[in-house]
Design an enzyme around this catalytic site. Sequence first.
Site: not given
Length: 385
Positions: A108, A196
């Site tokens: 992530y 993101e």
Amino acid sequence: MKIHEYQAKKILAEYGVPVPKGGVASTPEEAAAVAAHLGGKVVVKAQVHAGGRGKAGGIKLVASPKEAEQFARAILGKDLVTHQTGPKGVPVRKVLVAEGADIQRELYLAIVVDGGARGVVIIASEAGGVEIEEVAAKTPEKILRLKVDPTLGLQPFQGRKVAYFLKVKEEQVRQVAGLVASLYGAFMENDCTLAEINPLAVAPDGRIMAVDAKLSFEDDALFRHPALKELHDPEQEAAQEVQARNAGLNYVQLDGNIGCIVNGAGLAMATMDVAVAAGARPANFLDVGGGADEARVAEAVRILLSDSGVDAILVNIFGGILRCDVVARGILIGAESASRNLRPMVVRMLGTNAEEGRKLLSQSSLDVKLVNDLGEAAAAIKALG
Ligand code: GDP
Ligand code: MN
């Protein structure tokens, strides 16, 4: 403003972030054609302004153009409901068909504007993928938060720090550090509020790619980016949010049942806190603004009354430049044009022309309870259930 994954990947690729090859399709036939062009295993992904698509059945790995076509047919034109969309879901008008990535590890990586940190923060975790919210809630130590000094900008050591935290192989540290720099460049130059990549996938052969991408932009900076503005897709927003933006209202839909109309963002937040403390759940944040007139207040009332999730409305006005009688007239106009499905209202009005405003409301046929302070307002909201 949010954009679709395929658009975000195109922008990130321009900044040097590796993304899987792919193409966007609006029909099942187009999806088959893209799949055939790519060859081999592909992934078909619903393009909506919400995450959680994998868990909601909006993403499928398929082995042939035929299967890509079938899955595209199954989701195009439907509403996709994910844990981020609310119960109605959002329409799927396009699918992204991309080379199916072989994934060994799901990492992530994100960059956000963080009010608490008073700046831009890089967030990284080696526990990426569809359970990232659970990782954040249960094992926050698995998440790195790194603040970027606004005067210095991103420092090379910070990129390396992220790479080491993600436990990538020694020979990939430079690549990951470079990827952090690319993402930061894209974030800053486009006035993002969020960039993101989840998952940032590591393939068995060591290649690293952004398998998913999300970008959000600061609305107040969009005037500097005419090309980005073009990417706006109003169909992906709640009808009420589009209506509010057109009326110049500062409105955010939430999932509670108490509609709120307030002047001033600070007072609006305080009002929501009071509602929550009384056991109620706000259906929205709404700041009509100091310069509101009757028409704008009326539109605010119409927007809340058009939301079937709203059971009651709490109005909290501190009259300054915005006079309370103007607000009261606005409420009456708004309620009149939506007279078939009115909801009870709790109104607190103080300040300029408060008496006149209260009188206008109490003499009307509306179901209005006038209160004097926030404590009374909370009690009245509680009584409405
Ligand atoms: P989201 O659920 O909306 O965040 O959509 P993502 O694009 O992140 O996809 C969700 C999950 O599907 C990912 O975490 C992966 O596990 C899986 N996935 C998506 N694309 C691929 C792919 O190309 N190959 C493989 N093996 N899995 C994928
Ligand atoms: Mn994702």
